[in-house]
Write a protein that holds these residues in place. Structure first.
Motif, PDB file in Angstrom:
ATOM      1  N   PHE A 100      68.337  77.208  58.653  1.00  0.00           N
ATOM      2  CA  PHE A 100      69.197  76.026  58.672  1.00  0.00           C
ATOM      3  C   PHE A 100      68.926  75.171  57.443  1.00  0.00           C
ATOM      4  O   PHE A 100      67.900  75.320  56.799  1.00  0.00           O
ATOM      5  CB  PHE A 100      68.923  75.187  59.919  1.00  0.00           C
ATOM      6  N   GLU A 101      69.852  74.286  57.118  1.00  0.00           N
ATOM      7  CA  GLU A 101      69.533  73.264  56.132  1.00  0.00           C
ATOM      8  C   GLU A 101      70.136  71.927  56.540  1.00  0.00           C
ATOM      9  O   GLU A 101      71.108  71.879  57.300  1.00  0.00           O
ATOM     10  CB  GLU A 101      69.968  73.678  54.733  1.00  0.00           C
ATOM     11  N   ILE A 102      69.528  70.869  56.021  1.00  0.00           N
ATOM     12  CA  ILE A 102      69.994  69.530  56.358  1.00  0.00           C
ATOM     13  C   ILE A 102      70.931  69.048  55.263  1.00  0.00           C
ATOM     14  O   ILE A 102      70.636  69.190  54.074  1.00  0.00           O
ATOM     15  CB  ILE A 102      68.797  68.571  56.492  1.00  0.00           C
ATOM     16  N   VAL A 103      72.059  68.510  55.660  1.00  0.00           N
ATOM     17  CA  VAL A 103      72.972  67.876  54.713  1.00  0.00           C
ATOM     18  C   VAL A 103      73.002  66.403  55.053  1.00  0.00           C
ATOM     19  O   VAL A 103      73.358  66.030  56.177  1.00  0.00           O
ATOM     20  CB  VAL A 103      74.390  68.475  54.818  1.00  0.00           C
ATOM     21  N   GLU A 109      65.324  64.715  64.458  1.00  0.00           N
ATOM     22  CA  GLU A 109      65.620  65.901  65.258  1.00  0.00           C
ATOM     23  C   GLU A 109      65.979  67.085  64.351  1.00  0.00           C
ATOM     24  O   GLU A 109      65.579  68.223  64.597  1.00  0.00           O
ATOM     25  CB  GLU A 109      66.777  65.555  66.206  1.00  0.00           C
ATOM     26  N   ALA A 110      66.726  66.802  63.278  1.00  0.00           N
ATOM     27  CA  ALA A 110      67.099  67.854  62.326  1.00  0.00           C
ATOM     28  C   ALA A 110      65.859  68.402  61.624  1.00  0.00           C
ATOM     29  O   ALA A 110      65.701  69.619  61.468  1.00  0.00           O
ATOM     30  CB  ALA A 110      68.094  67.304  61.305  1.00  0.00           C
ATOM     31  N   PHE A 111      64.965  67.504  61.215  1.00  0.00           N
ATOM     32  CA  PHE A 111      63.733  67.956  60.558  1.00  0.00           C
ATOM     33  C   PHE A 111      62.882  68.784  61.514  1.00  0.00           C
ATOM     34  O   PHE A 111      62.276  69.780  61.124  1.00  0.00           O
ATOM     35  CB  PHE A 111      62.918  66.757  60.049  1.00  0.00           C
ATOM     36  N   LEU A 112      62.840  68.364  62.760  1.00  0.00           N
ATOM     37  CA  LEU A 112      62.047  69.088  63.749  1.00  0.00           C
ATOM     38  C   LEU A 112      62.594  70.504  63.928  1.00  0.00           C
ATOM     39  O   LEU A 112      61.840  71.473  63.996  1.00  0.00           O
ATOM     40  CB  LEU A 112      62.057  68.344  65.087  1.00  0.00           C
ATOM     41  N   ALA A 113      63.923  70.618  63.974  1.00  0.00           N
ATOM     42  CA  ALA A 113      64.532  71.941  64.115  1.00  0.00           C
ATOM     43  C   ALA A 113      64.157  72.820  62.924  1.00  0.00           C
ATOM     44  O   ALA A 113      63.870  74.007  63.077  1.00  0.00           O
ATOM     45  CB  ALA A 113      66.046  71.813  64.241  1.00  0.00           C
ATOM     46  N   LEU A 114      64.133  72.227  61.719  1.00  0.00           N
ATOM     47  CA  LEU A 114      63.725  72.988  60.530  1.00  0.00           C
ATOM     48  C   LEU A 114      62.285  73.461  60.667  1.00  0.00           C
ATOM     49  O   LEU A 114      61.960  74.600  60.360  1.00  0.00           O
ATOM     50  CB  LEU A 114      63.830  72.127  59.275  1.00  0.00           C
ATOM     51  N   ARG A 115      61.414  72.539  61.116  1.00  0.00           N
ATOM     52  CA  ARG A 115      59.997  72.903  61.249  1.00  0.00           C
ATOM     53  C   ARG A 115      59.802  73.992  62.289  1.00  0.00           C
ATOM     54  O   ARG A 115      59.010  74.899  62.116  1.00  0.00           O
ATOM     55  CB  ARG A 115      59.172  71.677  61.655  1.00  0.00           C
ATOM     56  N   GLU A 116      60.554  73.904  63.405  1.00  0.00           N
ATOM     57  CA  GLU A 116      60.347  74.837  64.500  1.00  0.00           C
ATOM     58  C   GLU A 116      60.945  76.209  64.212  1.00  0.00           C
ATOM     59  O   GLU A 116      60.411  77.224  64.633  1.00  0.00           O
ATOM     60  CB  GLU A 116      60.953  74.289  65.799  1.00  0.00           C
ATOM     61  N   LEU A 139      73.100  69.013  60.415  1.00  0.00           N
ATOM     62  CA  LEU A 139      72.319  70.242  60.310  1.00  0.00           C
ATOM     63  C   LEU A 139      73.334  71.388  60.250  1.00  0.00           C
ATOM     64  O   LEU A 139      74.197  71.499  61.119  1.00  0.00           O
ATOM     65  CB  LEU A 139      71.396  70.413  61.517  1.00  0.00           C
ATOM     66  N   VAL A 140      73.250  72.202  59.180  1.00  0.00           N
ATOM     67  CA  VAL A 140      74.204  73.309  59.035  1.00  0.00           C
ATOM     68  C   VAL A 140      73.430  74.611  58.935  1.00  0.00           C
ATOM     69  O   VAL A 140      72.222  74.614  58.739  1.00  0.00           O
ATOM     70  CB  VAL A 140      75.096  73.142  57.782  1.00  0.00           C
ATOM     71  N   ARG A 141      74.166  75.721  59.075  1.00  0.00           N
ATOM     72  CA  ARG A 141      73.513  77.025  58.980  1.00  0.00           C
ATOM     73  C   ARG A 141      73.193  77.322  57.522  1.00  0.00           C
ATOM     74  O   ARG A 141      73.826  76.793  56.613  1.00  0.00           O
ATOM     75  CB  ARG A 141      74.396  78.097  59.605  1.00  0.00           C
ATOM     76  N   LYS A 142      72.174  78.158  57.287  1.00  0.00           N
ATOM     77  CA  LYS A 142      71.660  78.412  55.942  1.00  0.00           C
ATOM     78  C   LYS A 142      72.787  78.779  54.964  1.00  0.00           C
ATOM     79  O   LYS A 142      73.662  79.577  55.287  1.00  0.00           O
ATOM     80  CB  LYS A 142      70.637  79.562  56.001  1.00  0.00           C
TER      81      LYS A 142
END
Lengths: 329, 320
Positions: free
Chosen positions: A227-230, A214-221, A120-123
């Motif tokens: 953020f974006e997922i790599v 967990e990364a997807f959840l952080a995006l949803r929340e 998970l990285v910053r936008k």
């Protein structure tokens, strides 16, 4: 004082015992599954009521996978455990609370859903992180929890090691790679959720090594605008397993409902709940339906690279193991 | 002789210790001020520092307090109400929140009641009787303050855990202590034990035994003496101890966390639920519960101030 307190206590005791379902299960789970089991428990209770006419209430306990296993060993009355990795359930089995062959009792290594480790990285991905190699570059701060206490952290560690071993072809070079990676870790939280909070809310670090769910959840929340997922091209297949705790279920007379509970994971509904919560479903049909939700990652297993959890645990995370050696330096 | 001096020093230690148990609140105003206020010739009156110096000192103190005490409190309440009053009360009405509030009240009721009894008994024994091992007993009462709360919890895991000393017996008889209400109550009683005893010992030592002796020589029974003479004398100190004991019992995190098992809606107290909700990104709910705890702290603070005034008044006639 006592005259005022006593009726209050009595009232509270009465109020808390007023509701009772036919069955009550305690599911002791690890940190990131909170939202998953809220959904799953609701669906299972409804399905079970429909099939058998009996009501079932499922209580949850969440925490670091290792410490949750410890609590069960110390007597926490869990009917089922749904932990981050097989080793933690092995530890409970080692004390005789679960049959030693627990992982054979349910299909697919008793792991009805899987996940993997992503970044998970910053936008805008300011540090340009694309693959595991980018994590050891100087000036990249990596957030990952402590593998001594966190199941997710062990998967993170093993994913990095597996990648390096495949790429460089030797355990020595893999060790060097992982050591370099942990040089870039400014803080080790005790659990996966703690690391997510450190990265997401306190704004520490450039990249979070996280469970995919967990990364997807952080995006949803927190919104995809922050953020974006790599997804790295290669990562590890994380299999969080489930098991009935035999001694507790037999004593409480909940074995049948506990087994039905875990088997519900293998139904269409169960698999869809996993997929909706960003866990990778194992049913090929459901997996195909949700194909677009998950990045294509080449996944290696712990058995392939490390020869199973027991061996990996002993070599890497035991007292004086490789993690202790590299984190000291 | 040496025994006497030992006692005397332990008494002074007790007296100086009691206010320091709660660092978040300033100790009661020392009486020395009266002496300091009397003008001394040839010296400047310390109260007439040049204006700017006074201003800077006061400003510093206020800034410090605002940043470290007021600001966090404001943040708690602001976050709790950040999505409106409706969201705030909805969060408190959640079954999990209600269960946590109930459990916290229950645990506080149990531990305060028991510690009230234990505390009075211990303070009574220490202040009114002479016996061997008295100093040792005083040290024991202090123990929970000097032990880390995590250890306080772990002790009970070692005693009552399935792998612990009494675990197998308890399991065989289907008695649940750990990861259930009794375990949480035990851990809380342990960490809050000193408060009542600590508040009473200096008070009762100072009052001595003359009044009780007089009552008994006039024909009062032991119980009559206690309820008619001793209790009225110590009531403000007792309330003070109960208040602090209650605040700590409701706020305890470490020891309870170890023995709770974190079962949702069952063994999570309010402080544990605050952390859980925070980790679930439910900030409004988390701070709503936190605001209840903060409110408890504020009420405790006000009540404490009132009690301290009463205590001072009660002590004055004795000629302090």
């Amino acid at each position: 004082m006592i005259r005022r307190v006593l009726p209050l206590v009595a009232g509270l005791l009465w109020a808390s015992s007023a509701f009772a379902a036919d069955y009550s299960l305690l599911n002791v789970s690890y940190d990131p599954t909170r939202e998953l089991y809220v959904d799953f428990n609701k669906a299972f209770a409804a399905a079970y009521q429909k099939d058998t006419g009996k009501s079932v209430e499922i209580k949850q306990s969440h925490g670091g996978s290792g410490s949750q296993a410890r609590s069960v060993i110390d007597g926490l009355q869990a009917d089922v455990v749904t932990l981050a990795l097989a080793y933690d359930i092995d530890a409970i089995a080692g004390k005789g609370l679960i049959a030693a062959d627990w992982q054979k009792r349910l299909a697919l290594n008793a792991s009805p859903y899987t996940s993997t480790i992503v970044f998970l990285v910053r936008k805008g991905n300011p540090k340009g992180i694309k693959d595991w190699d980018d994590l050891i570059k100087p000036g990249v701060a990596v957030i990952t929890p402590n593998p001594k206490t966190s199941g997710g952290a062990r998967w993170n560690y093993l994913a990095a090691w597996g990648y390096a071993q495949k790429k460089f072809g030797s355990a020595d070079k893999a060790k060097k790679f992982v050591a370099d990676l942990y040089q870039n870790v400014p803080v080790l939280d005790t659990g996966a959720r703690g690391s997510t909070v450190t990265f997401v809310e306190r704004g520490v670090g450039d990249v979070l090594l996280a469970w995919e769910n967990e990364a997807f959840l952080a995006l949803r929340e927190f919104g995809a605008d922050k953020f974006e997922i790599v997804a790295p091209p290669q990562s590890i297949l994380a299999e969080p397993p489930v098991a009935v705790v035999d001694t507790v279920a037999d004593k409480k007379g909940t074995r049948a409902v506990a087994e039905a509970y875990l088997k519900y994971w293998y139904t269409r509904e169960g698999q869809e709940i996993a997929a909706r919560n960003s866990y990778r479903p194992r049913d090929p049909e459901i997996a195909k339906e949700y194909e677009k939700s998950f990045a294509k990652v080449e996944l290696f297993t712990i058995d392939d690279v490390f020869g199973g959890w027991t061996k990996a645990q002993k070599e890497h995370f035991a007292e004086g193991g490789i993690f202790d050696q590299i984190y000291k330096n | 002789m040496s025994m006497q001096t030992g006692l005397a020093t332990s008494t002074t230690r007790l007296r100086s210790y009691a206010p320091a148990t709660d660092v978040s609140v300033a100790a009661p105003a020392p009486r020395l001020e009266i002496a300091r206020a009397t003008p001394v010739t040839a010296h400047r009156n310390p109260r007439t520092e040049p204006g700017p110096v006074r201003f800077i000192i006061i400003a510093l103190a206020i800034t410090f307090l605002s940043v470290f005490v007021v600001l966090p409190l404001v943040v708690v309440f602001a976050s709790a109400f950040s999505k409106g009053v409706v969201a705030y009360f909805a969060a408190l009405a959640e079954p999990e929140a209600l269960a946590a509030i109930k459990l916290t009240l229950l645990i506080a009721a149990i531990s305060v009641t028991l510690n009230l009894v234990f505390g009075v008994v211990a303070a009574w024994a220490i202040s009114k009787f002479e016996f061997a091992g008295k100093t040792f007993l005083i040290t024991l009462i202090d123990l929970p303050f000097s032990v880390s709360p995590v250890i306080s919890g772990l002790v009970y895991v070692l005693l009552f855990g399935a792998q612990g000393y009494f675990g197998p017996w308890l399991q065989a008889h289907d008695v649940h202590i750990l990861f259930a209400v009794p375990g949480i109550a035990l851990a809380t009683i342990f960490v809050t034990f000193p408060f009542v005893a600590r508040a009473l010992i200096p008070l009762m030592q100072e009052q001595g035994t003359q009044e009780e002796e007089a009552a008994i020589s006039l024909g009062a029974s032991g119980l009559q003496t206690f309820f008619r003479v001793t209790l009225p004398n110590i009531k403000w100190g007792l309330l003070y101890g109960v208040l602090l004991c209650n605040a700590r019992a409701m706020g305890e995190f470490g020891a309870v966390s170890v023995v709770s098992g974190h079962i949702r809606g069952e063994t999570n107290t309010m402080p544990l639920l605050v952390e859980i909700l925070y980790n679930e990104y439910q900030f409004v709910a988390s701070f709503a519960i936190a605001s209840l705890l903060a409110m408890l702290a504020l009420i405790t603070l006000v009540a404490k101030t009132i009690l301290e005034q009463r205590l001072d008044e009660a002590e004055v006639p004795d000629g302090d």
